[in-house]
Design a protein around this motif. Structure first.
Motif, PDB file in Angstrom:
ATOM      1  N   ASN A  74       0.522   3.933  -3.010  1.00 60.76           N
ATOM      2  CA  ASN A  74       0.197   5.340  -2.791  1.00 60.76           C
ATOM      3  C   ASN A  74       1.226   6.275  -3.420  1.00 60.76           C
ATOM      4  O   ASN A  74       0.881   7.333  -3.962  1.00 60.76           O
ATOM      5  CB  ASN A  74       0.066   5.622  -1.294  1.00 60.76           C
ATOM      6  CG  ASN A  74      -1.251   5.105  -0.723  1.00 60.76           C
ATOM      7  OD1 ASN A  74      -2.227   4.923  -1.454  1.00 60.76           O
ATOM      8  ND2 ASN A  74      -1.284   4.861   0.580  1.00 60.76           N
ATOM      9  N   LYS A  75       2.498   5.900  -3.353  1.00 56.61           N
ATOM     10  CA  LYS A  75       3.529   6.721  -3.986  1.00 56.61           C
ATOM     11  C   LYS A  75       3.366   6.721  -5.505  1.00 56.61           C
ATOM     12  O   LYS A  75       3.503   7.771  -6.166  1.00 56.61           O
ATOM     13  CB  LYS A  75       4.920   6.216  -3.590  1.00 56.61           C
ATOM     14  CG  LYS A  75       5.297   6.502  -2.135  1.00 56.61           C
ATOM     15  CD  LYS A  75       6.672   5.955  -1.789  1.00 56.61           C
ATOM     16  CE  LYS A  75       7.056   6.262  -0.341  1.00 56.61           C
ATOM     17  NZ  LYS A  75       7.265   7.704  -0.086  1.00 56.61           N
ATOM     18  N   ASN A 126      -6.730   2.165   3.164  1.00 57.94           N
ATOM     19  CA  ASN A 126      -5.584   3.065   3.307  1.00 57.94           C
ATOM     20  C   ASN A 126      -5.046   3.632   2.000  1.00 57.94           C
ATOM     21  O   ASN A 126      -4.061   4.363   2.005  1.00 57.94           O
ATOM     22  CB  ASN A 126      -4.458   2.335   4.042  1.00 57.94           C
ATOM     23  CG  ASN A 126      -4.822   2.016   5.482  1.00 57.94           C
ATOM     24  OD1 ASN A 126      -4.739   2.876   6.353  1.00 57.94           O
ATOM     25  ND2 ASN A 126      -5.260   0.784   5.722  1.00 57.94           N
ATOM     26  N   LYS A 127      -5.654   3.314   0.891  1.00 52.95           N
ATOM     27  CA  LYS A 127      -5.179   3.826  -0.395  1.00 52.95           C
ATOM     28  C   LYS A 127      -5.417   5.328  -0.493  1.00 52.95           C
ATOM     29  O   LYS A 127      -6.347   5.882   0.117  1.00 52.95           O
ATOM     30  CB  LYS A 127      -5.905   3.118  -1.537  1.00 52.95           C
ATOM     31  CG  LYS A 127      -7.379   3.465  -1.632  1.00 52.95           C
ATOM     32  CD  LYS A 127      -8.088   2.635  -2.663  1.00 52.95           C
ATOM     33  CE  LYS A 127      -9.537   3.020  -2.842  1.00 52.95           C
ATOM     34  NZ  LYS A 127     -10.299   3.326  -1.651  1.00 52.95           N
ATOM     35  N   LYS A 128      -4.571   6.025  -1.273  1.00 53.44           N
ATOM     36  CA  LYS A 128      -4.763   7.454  -1.532  1.00 53.44           C
ATOM     37  C   LYS A 128      -5.981   7.677  -2.430  1.00 53.44           C
ATOM     38  O   LYS A 128      -6.676   8.675  -2.324  1.00 53.44           O
ATOM     39  CB  LYS A 128      -3.514   8.024  -2.215  1.00 53.44           C
ATOM     40  CG  LYS A 128      -2.335   8.199  -1.286  1.00 53.44           C
ATOM     41  CD  LYS A 128      -2.548   9.358  -0.326  1.00 53.44           C
ATOM     42  CE  LYS A 128      -1.300   9.690   0.463  1.00 53.44           C
ATOM     43  NZ  LYS A 128      -0.228  10.299  -0.352  1.00 53.44           N
ATOM     44  N   GLY A 129      -6.193   6.738  -3.323  1.00 55.56           N
ATOM     45  CA  GLY A 129      -7.304   6.845  -4.263  1.00 55.56           C
ATOM     46  C   GLY A 129      -7.239   5.693  -5.243  1.00 55.56           C
ATOM     47  O   GLY A 129      -6.231   4.984  -5.320  1.00 55.56           O
ATOM     48  N   TYR A 172       0.551   6.084  -7.153  1.00 52.41           N
ATOM     49  CA  TYR A 172      -0.701   6.792  -7.453  1.00 52.41           C
ATOM     50  C   TYR A 172      -0.476   8.301  -7.483  1.00 52.41           C
ATOM     51  O   TYR A 172      -0.870   8.988  -8.441  1.00 52.41           O
ATOM     52  CB  TYR A 172      -1.749   6.434  -6.406  1.00 52.41           C
ATOM     53  CG  TYR A 172      -3.084   7.112  -6.612  1.00 52.41           C
ATOM     54  CD1 TYR A 172      -4.058   6.548  -7.429  1.00 52.41           C
ATOM     55  CD2 TYR A 172      -3.369   8.333  -5.989  1.00 52.41           C
ATOM     56  CE1 TYR A 172      -5.283   7.178  -7.622  1.00 52.41           C
ATOM     57  CE2 TYR A 172      -4.581   8.968  -6.180  1.00 52.41           C
ATOM     58  CZ  TYR A 172      -5.544   8.389  -6.989  1.00 52.41           C
ATOM     59  OH  TYR A 172      -6.752   9.014  -7.187  1.00 52.41           O
ATOM     60  N   ASP A 173       0.171   8.808  -6.451  1.00 51.60           N
ATOM     61  CA  ASP A 173       0.419  10.254  -6.394  1.00 51.60           C
ATOM     62  C   ASP A 173       1.294  10.722  -7.548  1.00 51.60           C
ATOM     63  O   ASP A 173       1.029  11.768  -8.169  1.00 51.60           O
ATOM     64  CB  ASP A 173       1.091  10.620  -5.071  1.00 51.60           C
ATOM     65  CG  ASP A 173       0.120  10.635  -3.897  1.00 51.60           C
ATOM     66  OD1 ASP A 173      -1.102  10.655  -4.128  1.00 51.60           O
ATOM     67  OD2 ASP A 173       0.600  10.638  -2.737  1.00 51.60           O
ATOM     68  N   THR A 217       0.830  -1.210   0.000  1.00 51.44           N
ATOM     69  CA  THR A 217       0.000   0.000   0.000  1.00 51.44           C
ATOM     70  C   THR A 217       0.862   1.257   0.000  1.00 51.44           C
ATOM     71  O   THR A 217       0.517   2.260  -0.649  1.00 51.44           O
ATOM     72  CB  THR A 217      -0.954  -0.013   1.206  1.00 51.44           C
ATOM     73  OG1 THR A 217      -1.742  -1.211   1.165  1.00 51.44           O
ATOM     74  CG2 THR A 217      -1.869   1.195   1.196  1.00 51.44           C
ATOM     75  N   GLU A 218       1.993   1.216   0.697  1.00 54.50           N
ATOM     76  CA  GLU A 218       2.911   2.357   0.658  1.00 54.50           C
ATOM     77  C   GLU A 218       3.421   2.579  -0.760  1.00 54.50           C
ATOM     78  O   GLU A 218       3.456   3.722  -1.256  1.00 54.50           O
ATOM     79  CB  GLU A 218       4.088   2.129   1.608  1.00 54.50           C
ATOM     80  CG  GLU A 218       5.073   3.308   1.642  1.00 54.50           C
ATOM     81  CD  GLU A 218       6.283   3.061   2.525  1.00 54.50           C
ATOM     82  OE1 GLU A 218       7.215   3.897   2.488  1.00 54.50           O
ATOM     83  OE2 GLU A 218       6.315   2.035   3.242  1.00 54.50           O
TER      84      GLU A 218
END
Length: 443
Positions: free
Chosen positions: A210-211, A263-266, A213-214, A206-207
């Motif tokens: 998220n990186k 916990n995902k950013k999106g 994804y952003d 997930t970390e």
């Protein structure tokens, strides 16, 4: 020009490991016979929340594809695929593509250029899987990937200190290939879930997600990004809530998905894969009954996510014990599995195309020698034509339960799941189907 590693072109996907979960026994495996196999009456799901013109069906290019033979061969295959445009997916490293970033400040795009050119030439809706990672991001040396690197370390996850580097590579891919709109992050938790009897490193994945994804969204706000591309393993026994006559989904997979989703950013869609077989290679209660797993997982995901689009990045349904089915049987099971995806409202289903350069290729979409469309390719094209995401499904059934039916207002599909001839009434008309025959009919 960067030197090419001899063993780099065709990388196979590694099968999942067995789980050690225990609970009440699932039903025993049924023997194949001429009697109707177990039927799971899948209700027709509401159309998934995607563009009605979304093809829904497509393929993933693997170690060998049409661009790996000759220019003429590529044109032949591209012309065939262009007759029925569908979804086409390519990984950024492995599965037909060499290391795209052999050194921190050096990119190698030739293989991805070749594959994206094929997808573009054939009119495909392009997708990229942001996997796998260059060697220097996961403890290996800088430079082109060696044979050992391909065979032993392709599926290693990048080290946490290089998560940002992989995110930057993903953004570079999205920036270079601006006509690719859809991106799946990583593949089957590779390197994050080495022992499926134990919990996955879902926090680490997930970390990374998220990186990525952003970074991709910052570089390309129009890009559509999804994950977690998680394999939904199942076993004969287990303690999870997601179960059926086909077995029990590994609770570790459900836990990993739940953590990522919370916990995902999106995410613009959710991605999973899996096989109708258990990790012990069992088909419960039989080859056709086992396909109910696909509907059950899709329904569970839609309920858990508030009806986000569900993508199946891969799905498998053939024996894994070296048994080879006759081609009519294999095609019938494939068609029946696609019926499960359509009825349960899966937004996307990508076929892992096992293409070769020569010889007999069961399950291939085109002939390795001539490029001509093979029955598997025609089946996927027919589904893309008649059952895209926006197709309105109608509840048409067969008088004989051995025949499964999928229907829309203008067209219907019948699949004989029995190794015997069947005469049945469908939609008010009588049809005779040969053993394991797939029959299409106008309405």
């Amino acid at each position: 020009m960067i030197a090419l590693a001899a063993g780099a072109v065709a990388m196979a996907l590694v099968a999942g490991c067995s789980s050690a979960d225990t609970a009440d026994e699932a039903p025993p495996v049924a023997r194949q016979s001429a009697t109707p196999p177990a039927v799971l009456d899948t209700a027709i799901g509401k159309a998934p929340p995607v563009d009605p013109t979304w093809p829904r069906w497509g393929l993933t290019h693997t170690g060998v594809s049409a661009n790996n033979v000759t220019e003429q061969f590529e044109r032949v295959v591209a012309g065939t695929l262009a007759r029925t445009p569908m979804l086409q997916n390519q990984h950024i490293m492995g599965f037909g593509a060499l290391n795209p970033q052999p050194r921190p400040k050096e990119f190698y795009w030739e293989d991805l250029d070749s594959r994206t050119n094929l997808m573009r030439l054939s009119g495909g809706t392009q997708i990229m899987t942001l996997c796998c990672a260059p060697d220097w991001m996961k403890g290996g040396p800088e430079g082109p990937t060696s044979d050992v690197g391909w065979s032993e370390h392709l599926e290693d996850a990048p080290y946490p200190k290089h998560f940002d580097d992989f995110a930057k590579l993903s953004a570079a891919v999205a920036t270079k290939y601006r006509d690719v709109k859809y991106f799946m992050v990583w593949n089957e938790f590779k390197g994050f879930w080495k022992d499926h009897s134990k919990p996955a490193d879902f926090k680490g994945y997930t970390e990374l997600y998220n990186k990525v994804y952003d970074a991709v969204k910052a570089a390309r706000p129009d890009a559509m990004v999804g994950g977690p591309y998680l394999g939904f393993d199942s076993n004969r026994t287990g303690k999870s809530e997601l179960r059926g006559p086909w077995g029990v989904v590994n609770q570790n997979a459900l836990d990993a998905f739940e953590y990522w989703f919370k916990n995902k950013k999106g995410a613009d869609f959710v991605v999973v894969d899996g096989a109708s077989l258990t990790d012990a290679h069992e088909m419960l209660p039989d080859a056709f009954g086992a396909l109910g797993k696909f509907s059950a997982v899709t329904t569970w995901l839609r309920e858990r996510t508030g009806d986000m689009p569900v993508w199946w990045s891969e799905w498998y349904f053939v024996p894994e014990d070296k048994t080879t089915w006759p081609e009519p049987m294999r095609l019938a099971v494939q068609a029946a599995s696609m019926i499960e995806f359509a009825k349960s409202g899966a937004a996307t289903a990508l076929y892992w195309n096992p293409q070769t350069k020569q010889g007999t290729c069961q399950g291939c979409m085109w002939d390795p020698g001539t490029g001509a469309e093979l029955p598997t390719g025609k089946l996927i094209a027919d589904f893309a034509t008649w059952f895209p995401a926006g197709a309105k499904l109608e509840p048409v059934t067969s008088s004989d339960p051995g025949v499964r039916v999928l229907a829309q207002p203008r067209r219907l599909l019948m699949v004989n799941t029995v190794d015997a001839e069947i005469t049945t009434t469908v939609d008010g008309r009588s049809f005779t189907l040969l053993p394991h025959e797939i029959k299409w009919s106008d309405r």
